[in-house]
Scaffold this motif. Structure first.
Motif, PDB file in Angstrom:
ATOM      1  N   GLU A  54       0.825  -1.220   0.000  1.00  0.00           N
ATOM      2  CA  GLU A  54       0.000   0.000   0.000  1.00  0.00           C
ATOM      3  C   GLU A  54       0.855   1.265   0.000  1.00  0.00           C
ATOM      4  O   GLU A  54       0.451   2.303   0.513  1.00  0.00           O
ATOM      5  N   THR A  76       0.881   6.469   3.684  1.00  0.00           N
ATOM      6  CA  THR A  76       0.789   5.958   2.313  1.00  0.00           C
ATOM      7  C   THR A  76       0.732   7.133   1.334  1.00  0.00           C
ATOM      8  O   THR A  76       0.288   8.228   1.696  1.00  0.00           O
ATOM      9  N   VAL A  85      -0.867   6.599  -1.600  1.00  0.00           N
ATOM     10  CA  VAL A  85      -2.017   6.288  -2.467  1.00  0.00           C
ATOM     11  C   VAL A  85      -3.107   7.354  -2.261  1.00  0.00           C
ATOM     12  O   VAL A  85      -3.474   7.669  -1.124  1.00  0.00           O
ATOM     13  N   ILE A 113      -1.386   7.293  -8.657  1.00  0.00           N
ATOM     14  CA  ILE A 113      -1.537   6.137  -7.755  1.00  0.00           C
ATOM     15  C   ILE A 113      -2.773   6.360  -6.891  1.00  0.00           C
ATOM     16  O   ILE A 113      -2.805   7.292  -6.070  1.00  0.00           O
ATOM     17  N   THR A 114      -3.750   5.530  -7.101  1.00  0.00           N
ATOM     18  CA  THR A 114      -5.016   5.768  -6.391  1.00  0.00           C
ATOM     19  C   THR A 114      -5.710   4.446  -6.068  1.00  0.00           C
ATOM     20  O   THR A 114      -5.161   3.375  -6.309  1.00  0.00           O
ATOM     21  N   TYR A 115      -6.892   4.555  -5.507  1.00  0.00           N
ATOM     22  CA  TYR A 115      -7.652   3.368  -5.088  1.00  0.00           C
ATOM     23  C   TYR A 115      -8.677   2.970  -6.142  1.00  0.00           C
ATOM     24  O   TYR A 115      -9.294   3.818  -6.770  1.00  0.00           O
ATOM     25  N   VAL A 143      -5.120  -1.214  -5.429  1.00  0.00           N
ATOM     26  CA  VAL A 143      -4.358   0.030  -5.606  1.00  0.00           C
ATOM     27  C   VAL A 143      -3.999   0.120  -7.082  1.00  0.00           C
ATOM     28  O   VAL A 143      -3.493  -0.836  -7.675  1.00  0.00           O
ATOM     29  N   VAL A 200      -1.857   1.682 -10.041  1.00  0.00           N
ATOM     30  CA  VAL A 200      -0.584   2.364 -10.322  1.00  0.00           C
ATOM     31  C   VAL A 200      -0.510   2.617 -11.821  1.00  0.00           C
ATOM     32  O   VAL A 200      -0.705   1.694 -12.606  1.00  0.00           O
TER      33      VAL A 200
END
Lengths: 165, 415
Positions: B96, B116, B118, B226-228, B409, B411
């Protein structure tokens, strides 16, 4: 006689309109520098019954010296986003107040905290309009925005209630 | 006229029966939410996030060449005093983009938990105390920290010159001549490094600092994407708010009960708002300093640092216009509420990111929830919490809900 009166009236009206248009055309918005000003309320936990809160966006100040209207963008307060408001200030005769020192602060009385930013009046626009930058609301619920105004009619204050969905 | 009115009544009654029948056949009774709650649930869904807001302070933020360069820099251990520490040392992609440790470990040990990266493109503030106001300036902080990367500006500029000259110069223009510069000099290094830095001319210091800044802007371009992805919670909200689809993504009755507590008695929603489940603001929640650690004043110090910061939005290395720096211009500069206040972390993928707290004070989610339930006083400043008086079952349900926030996650693929 009657037709002449109507003609005179029409001429007068036309002339007035032209004059008014000329004034409007030459009288471009004047941006008046504003005096930096902040107030810091202590937002102690406070319970006020829902039915006793006035949510009107246009109201008289506590001392009755001004009528103030708050105008969030598109009449809708965005959530968690920095944005600007326009405040419109008139005196009790309905005359726009162009010069006044206005401080602004806001908070959530039920939760005991203030706004996540410290907004400020950044420009006096024209015709009683003032621009407020740095407005931001972090959560839904009952918010209070407090203004203190010091213009030609004297100092006064007002608390606006907002209910954000 | 009268028969028309009767028809309308019959139609309304039929419609009501049909709707009732639909709800009964497609949703469990615990899945019935008020219109207000549905609006709140939609606002928490990852779908509501949209693309990250623009970062006017970094004109390379969307440049694919900067993304590619930033990705390589992110994993490069040469960007450290001992050649062993990269951004990815503490921000591990497989974990993460954090390290799972109570305190970060670079060339030394930090005083706080690694956050993090993210979803950070959605935040106006960085670090636990918000002492930086952009992803690129955040990336520069650890590079000059004596206990993280431990290096200096001339060292990093020479790494770029040796390893990335072509890519760098395509993006940012010619690198300055570094041949006669000391190997390690910078304004935040040790005494000898600071002395060497002070001996350089203003022009050289400025040109080296620009290379340093461009490292940060490249890393930020990579981090920006970079995210959820959607979690079980997001799929649940999607089915609730789209009546034409069956409720395929169910939550268990405990998870739904936990969600109701999250919105209601648990008061989690007060700070964990929006699609990233954080207000990105600073709160004192009475989490004590680690035993033996120096008192941590949190935002009270962080806000002074960001206002004075060389790399803030209003500084000369920022690409933003003054009017685009509203968060900094209108920041809350002082006040008792800033003392020992720390940035609200996102709750997305939270179950995968133990330990918790700004210095990893809580080993498990259960301990975090116990803290919020008891609401102990703060050791400095004033805690915003009040005891929740939740039962053990309710705490378990809240934890069950938090575990539904696990998702992928995402990328970005760098070219």
């Amino acid at each position: 006689m009657r037709s002449r009166s109507i003609a005179s009236l029409a001429t007068f009206a036309t002339t007035s309109c032209v004059i008014a248009l000329c004034i409007a055309a030459t009288d471009a918005p004047r941006r008046v520098p504003v005096v930096p000003c902040t107030i810091q309320e202590s937002w102690n936990r406070e319970v006020v019954a829902e039915n006793s809160r006035n949510y009107a966006p246009s109201r008289l100040t506590d001392g009755g010296k001004y009528r103030v209207t708050i105008r969030p963008p598109d009449d809708r307060v965005p959530m968690r986003t920095l944005h600007s408001w326009i405040l419109h200030v008139e005196d009790m005769k309905g005359v726009a107040v162009d010069s006044a020192t206005i401080c602004i602060d806001g908070g959530m009385p039920e939760h005991g905290h203030g706004l996540p930013t410290r907004p400020a009046v950044t420009e006096a626009l024209h015709n009683g309009d003032f621009r407020v930058d740095g407005m931001k609301f972090s959560m839904s619920g009952w918010w209070v925005v407090k203004l203190t105004i010091d213009g030609p009619p004297g100092p006064d204050s007002i608390r606006f209630n907002l209910k954000l969905p | 006229m009268r028969s028309g009115r009767m028809s309308a009544i019959v139609f309304a009654a039929t419609a009501a029966l049909v709707v009732t029948g639909f709800v009964r056949t497609t949703a469990h009774s615990s899945d019935v939410w008020s219109g207000e709650d549905l609006g709140t649930l939609r606002s928490l869904s990852i779908r509501a996030a949209g693309p990250p807001p623009p970062d006017p302070s970094n004109r390379f933020a969307e440049d694919p060449r900067a993304v590619a360069l930033g990705k390589r820099l992110f994993f490069d251990t040469r960007l450290s005093s001992n050649g062993k520490v990269a951004c990815a040392t503490c921000h591990l992609p497989a974990r993460e983009f954090q390290d799972g440790l109570p305190l970060g470990r670079g060339v030394g040990v930090t005083g706080r938990r690694t956050m993090t990266i993210v979803g950070t493109a959605y935040s106006p503030w960085f670090f636990w105390d918000g002492r930086m106001d952009s992803q690129w300036s955040q990336a520069l902080g650890p590079l000059e920290s004596a206990v993280e990367h431990g290096g200096t500006r001339t060292l990093y500029a020479s790494v770029v010159a040796q390893g990335y000259r072509r890519e760098y110069e395509q993006l940012f223009g010619a690198l300055p001549s570094l041949a006669s510069l000391p190997r390690s000099a910078g304004p935040n290094g040790n005494a000898a490094e600071r002395e060497s830095w002070a001996a350089l001319s203003d022009t050289i210091r400025d040109s080296v600092t620009r290379v340093f800044v461009n490292i940060g802007k490249s890393i930020a371009a990579f981090e920006r994407g970079i995210t959820y992805g959607p979690s079980r919670f997001d799929k649940y909200v999607a089915t609730l708010t789209n009546a034409t689809k069956p409720a395929a993504a169910r939550l268990s009755s405990d998870e739904v009960a936990g969600l109701r507590l999250f919105l209601g008695r648990g008061q989690c929603i007060r700070c964990h708002t929006g699609p990233m489940l954080t207000d990105n603001l600073f709160h004192n929640v009475g989490v004590a300093d680690r035993v033996g650690a120096n008192p941590d004043s949190g935002r009270a110090t962080g806000v002074r640092q960001v206002i004075a910061g060389e790399f803030n939005c209003l500084g000369r290395f920022s690409d933003a216009k003054k009017s685009e720096c509203g968060e900094l211009t209108f920041v809350v500069k002082d006040g008792a509420e800033l003392v020992q206040a720390f940035r609200t972390p996102s709750l997305r993928n939270i179950a995968r990111r133990s330990p918790y707290g700004h210095a990893g004070q809580f080993a498990t989610l259960a301990r975090v929830l116990d803290h919020y339930n008891r609401a102990p006083s703060a050791s400095a400043g004033h805690s915003e919490l009040e005891p929740l008086h939740l039962t053990p079952t309710q705490l378990r349900q809240l934890e069950a809900f938090l575990r539904t926030l696990d998702g992928p996650v995402i990328v970005p693929a760098a070219r």
